[in-house]
Design an enzyme around this catalytic site. Structure first.
Site, PDB file in Angstrom:
ATOM      1  N   HIS A 108      -3.602   4.526  -3.014  1.00  0.00           N
ATOM      2  CA  HIS A 108      -2.792   3.580  -3.783  1.00  0.00           C
ATOM      3  C   HIS A 108      -2.267   4.221  -5.058  1.00  0.00           C
ATOM      4  CE1 HIS A 108      -3.842   0.047  -1.323  1.00  0.00           C
ATOM      5  NE2 HIS A 108      -4.941   0.756  -1.094  1.00  0.00           N
ATOM      6  N   ASP A 125       2.544  -3.222  -4.125  1.00  0.00           N
ATOM      7  CA  ASP A 125       1.139  -2.834  -4.254  1.00  0.00           C
ATOM      8  C   ASP A 125       0.777  -2.877  -5.726  1.00  0.00           C
ATOM      9  OD1 ASP A 125      -1.357  -1.658  -4.062  1.00  0.00           O
ATOM     10  OD2 ASP A 125      -0.642   0.260  -3.273  1.00  0.00           O
ATOM     11  N   ASP A 135       0.780  -1.238   0.000  1.00  0.00           N
ATOM     12  CA  ASP A 135       0.000   0.000   0.000  1.00  0.00           C
ATOM     13  C   ASP A 135       0.815   1.293   0.000  1.00  0.00           C
ATOM     14  OD1 ASP A 135      -1.278  -2.308   0.938  1.00  0.00           O
ATOM     15  OD2 ASP A 135      -2.901  -1.142   1.802  1.00  0.00           O
TER      16      ASP A 135
END
Lengths: 557, 557
Positions: free
Chosen positions: B372, B198, B166
């Protein structure tokens, strides 16, 4: 006692004017100048170009008595506004050693040949310190619209600086490595007094597109083109040219380069293997019209619409071998430099009238990716390097101010950003930067006939000629210096001939009246000329409200 | 003889399912397991939530006989899907030492209190190696939608890995430092076997917006709001909450937190000085309606429309102190997690019906910046770290595949990207990675009443109940096990009552016929039940085409 060090930075160009990049770093020990390092030495494109000036070069008067201190000339990349003034100034700078990247070195050596300079240029390695007096310089691989572009970490006794001109953070450069992020952030980690950053894109949001996007646009467009595929860009833009060449190879089109600069630069790039073309796909100008149109790819100089350039000749049917025919497609893969818009748009008109389908960035986005980073690129570089001070370079005042706002948005104080004009200077001591004295510079104009032999007086004349016209008066004088016949008055660009006739009759009478009574000795010839100029100026201004350039010549009979 | 080392990576969650992050790194010496390092241990939000499951936690069965090898649990940031399963599993993991950042540690310690766990959590320093057996871990400061988010460089005997969940590259995080680009690129420079990245934003172009954009939107909106300003977001999103608090301070609005999780998390953040609020601006629920509406700022839990949450109570007039009144403005500053859309939109409906002006990201862009990174963020991380292998984490299969394409666009081979499902494993040796055996895992469901006491059988029943209904048959048996009265049949959610009457009459007859003739001994009671279920299943399916859940009970008289 310990030495005290000071550093001075002076832009001799490249600030405010965008082009004509030349930067001077001076190292002082106990207030005595010890070492000079120069970065870049390029030509500029002046607003006065309409007056017949081809380009300007930096004024190096300030350096002339300091050539023994110049340790090196470092060059960041191969664009003309960073390299092309070198041959003009090289000997006057004391022929310092030149350090730069591979392609840039080849470009410079090629220019040197034309000037009969035989010195070799040093090709640098990355991730290596080079010593120049008390300076150390470390070239860092960066991405721009030309291969082998670099930034330079400059290590000095008072601290390090990051010289970061023309760049974008291209994660997928078509040729060469992506930016060396480790070296860039390491320069920041080592501590930086000052970041000198490209600022030209500071008005644009987001990240600048990768050069790679242009390659796929070339392919897509070439696939759909039934006629000749004609691409124009700056002849130094080897990346873009190579992308076009690769598309041509894919579609089996013969590649022909048009224009002297285009042929030269591509020859250089081929010689160092930056532009591989299979032998059977290299074509010549005189075979273009014999080939099927869909088997031809022309790569042409003159993307700025320059008069006399290869593209302008094509557009004006002045190329004796190559003609534009319906179905041809012309890709203009560069944006007009501010000031060139008129020329570029009239070129597009002419090409279209001959049946070509012209594609340019106003109508299609992905024909040209700027070589300069946008706001996010610039912000990344600030975060990577985290300097105490900033000097935006390569932008106008507007761009410098926007850059200052960017730095502010990242938490830097506005007074940590120096907005400099040409000749302004900044003094650096440990942890501190202050504005210094102004070094006077003037414009040095270069046209087809010479360097510096046109000064501001010539340009003032040209300016007058262009707006007010000229009147020429010829005084036929006898041996005794007296008028022996009626003076003759002619004009160009002043008034309509009809109006002129009467005006010039009266003007002739005024001159006769002035020069006849007392007669004039030869020794007073100059006075006669001067008097005549003044009389005519006064008269014409009174009658027409204009101030044409007045030229008085005497003929001795 | 020299030791040979191997490393195994096993995701016990977090791949494919996005949430429920838990990752296991195993160090083998001469094929014997020596050290285990665990990263994260969070809850998941299952698709089965409509069947009464609150959340799922990772299955740690695989680890239960290896707790003596577990050297540490490292936690990357404070979001629930990375932390909230820790108290459930902590003792079963052998109470390993926990290492994490400051805010994350406070969140975990708070959860520990509820579970009566007294262990302290270690707060790490950045730019420092921590040793865990043969592992070393180095926390790297990164940016996400919560302060104190980290990435971890994991050094192992076979090489280094970069655990990068993340994140987005936020150059202007509202609180805390921007990403530590030097440490990130240095991890790359030191050499990386594998990047675990991520992947959730791999479908979105460009760079993700900075969190800072949300702060200015809050200010602009608050300025225009005449009624109460009501903001909802995830209660762990301390950055966003702080931006709202700062706007409230600017406009002198009293700040009231609604909802248990919101009150708890903001208390924790206040305690470690991440959320400074002047004393006079701290308000309580029961004073809200006594203040002028334009002097109130409510920060409310329940942004996902959860039933029973503070926001849902407001919307349904179930909060006894606070009412929505016309002129109030509700800002939903988070996007619905996939699957929650219905709840969120019905919440918006209800709030609007009561006169509130509801602003959410469909109608205004800058209310919520994703935590994100988008494609460009992800590409930058790849270029910064330049690993040999990739494992996309925290995304669905779709996101993993897009991530693979991204890596390919940067010149990496597709087979350097491992697309893993939960329990899949990857073996690393020096310079090489290969797919390993699959570790079996099952879903562990947690609802209001307990952990793991509902298994997949229960959920299958709930699923049947929700689609086919239930039929209950009661068999009154005498001491000898014979039917002493007519069986009683009832149903819920199966067929309309009217249709049912006739159907159940016939069903009763069938059971009587089956159970009466030979009589049934008590010992065969189970057989009687089983026979009855089968008879009824067959009959109902023949008559209605449905397969309700059938429950047969005996009553002994």
């Amino acid at each position: 006692m310990e030495n005290t060090y000071k550093l001075r930075f002076i832009p001799l160009g490249g600030v405010v004017g965008v082009t004509k990049n030349m930067y001077v770093y001076e190292n002082y020990v106990n207030d005595v100048l010890k070492d000079i390092l120069i970065v870049d030495c390029g030509i500029g494109f002046p607003m006065e170009k309409e007056l017949g000036v081809d380009f300007v070069i930096p004024d190096i008067t300030y350096l002339k008595d300091k050539t023994d201190k110049i340790r090196a000339l470092l060059v960041t990349h191969g664009h003309e506004d960073h390299t092309s003034a070198i041959p003009y100034h090289y000997k006057d700078l004391g022929s310092p050693p030149i350090y730069t990247s591979n392609l840039t070195a080849s470009f410079i050596e090629n220019k040197f040949k034309e000037f009969g300079i035989t010195e070799k240029v040093n090709r640098v390695e990355y991730r290596k310190d080079y010593e120049f007096g008390d300076f150390k310089a470390r070239f860092i691989n960066i991405t721009h619209s030309i291969p082998d572009a670099t930034h330079i970490q400059i290590k000095t006794p008072v601290g390090n600086l990051y010289h970061g001109p023309d760049f974008k953070l291209d994660l997928t450069p078509p040729y060469g490595a992506p930016p060396d992020f480790y070296e860039i952030t390491k320069a920041g980690h080592d501590g930086l007094l000052c970041l000198l950053s490209d600022a030209l894109g500071s008005e644009r949001d987001g990240l600048t597109l990768s050069e790679a996007i242009v390659g796929s646009t070339f392919e897509d467009t070439m696939r759909k083109t039934k006629g000749k595929f004609i691409m124009t860009t700056f002849s130094s833009n080897i990346s873009r040219i190579r992308q076009c060449v690769e598309a041509a190879i894919k579609f089996n089109r013969k590649i022909v380069f048009l224009g002297r600069s285009m042929r030269q630069n591509t020859e250089i790039a081929k010689a160092i293997n930056y532009l591989p073309i299979p032998f059977n796909l290299v074509g010549k100008e005189d075979e273009v019209m014999k080939l099927p149109a869909n088997k031809v790819c022309l790569i042409v100089a003159g993307s700025q619409g320059q008069y006399g350039s290869a593209l302008s000749k094509l557009a004006n049917k002045m190329n004796k071998f190559v003609k534009i025919t319906p179905g041809d497609r012309v890709i203009i893969s560069s944006d007009p430099i501010p000031g060139n818009e008129t020329e570029v748009y009239s070129l597009i008109e002419e090409l279209t009238m001959q049946g070509a389908d012209v594609i340019y960035s106003d109508i299609q986005d992905q024909l040209h990716a700027s070589g300069h980073g946008s706001r996010e690129d610039l912000k990344f570089l600030i975060r990577f390097t985290n300097p105490a001070y900033f000097i935006p370079i390569g932008g106008t005042i507007r761009h410098q101010q926007e850059y200052r706002k960017l730095a502010e948005s990242l938490g830097h104080k506005p007074d940590s950003v120096f907005l400099l004009r040409e000749g302004d200077s900044v003094w650096f001591t440990k942890n501190k930067a202050t504005r210094g004295e102004v070094i006077e510079t003037k414009s040095i104009y270069v046209d087809a006939y010479g360097i510096g032999d046109i000064g501001s007086a010539v340009l003032r004349d040209r300016k007058t000629l262009s707006s007010e016209g000229i009147v020429v008066a010829v005084l036929p004088l006898g041996a005794n210096g007296r008028l022996v016949a009626r003076p003759k008055i002619m004009s160009k660009g002043f008034v309509f001939e009809k109006v002129g006739q009467e005006l010039f009759e009266e003007a002739t009478r005024i001159i006769e009246k002035k020069l006849k009574p007392q007669g004039t000795e030869l020794s007073d010839m100059n006075k006669a000329r001067g008097d005549t100029v003044r009389e005519l100026e006064t008269y014409f201004f009174k009658e027409t409200g204009r101030k044409p350039l007045i030229l008085v010549e005497t003929i001795q009979i």
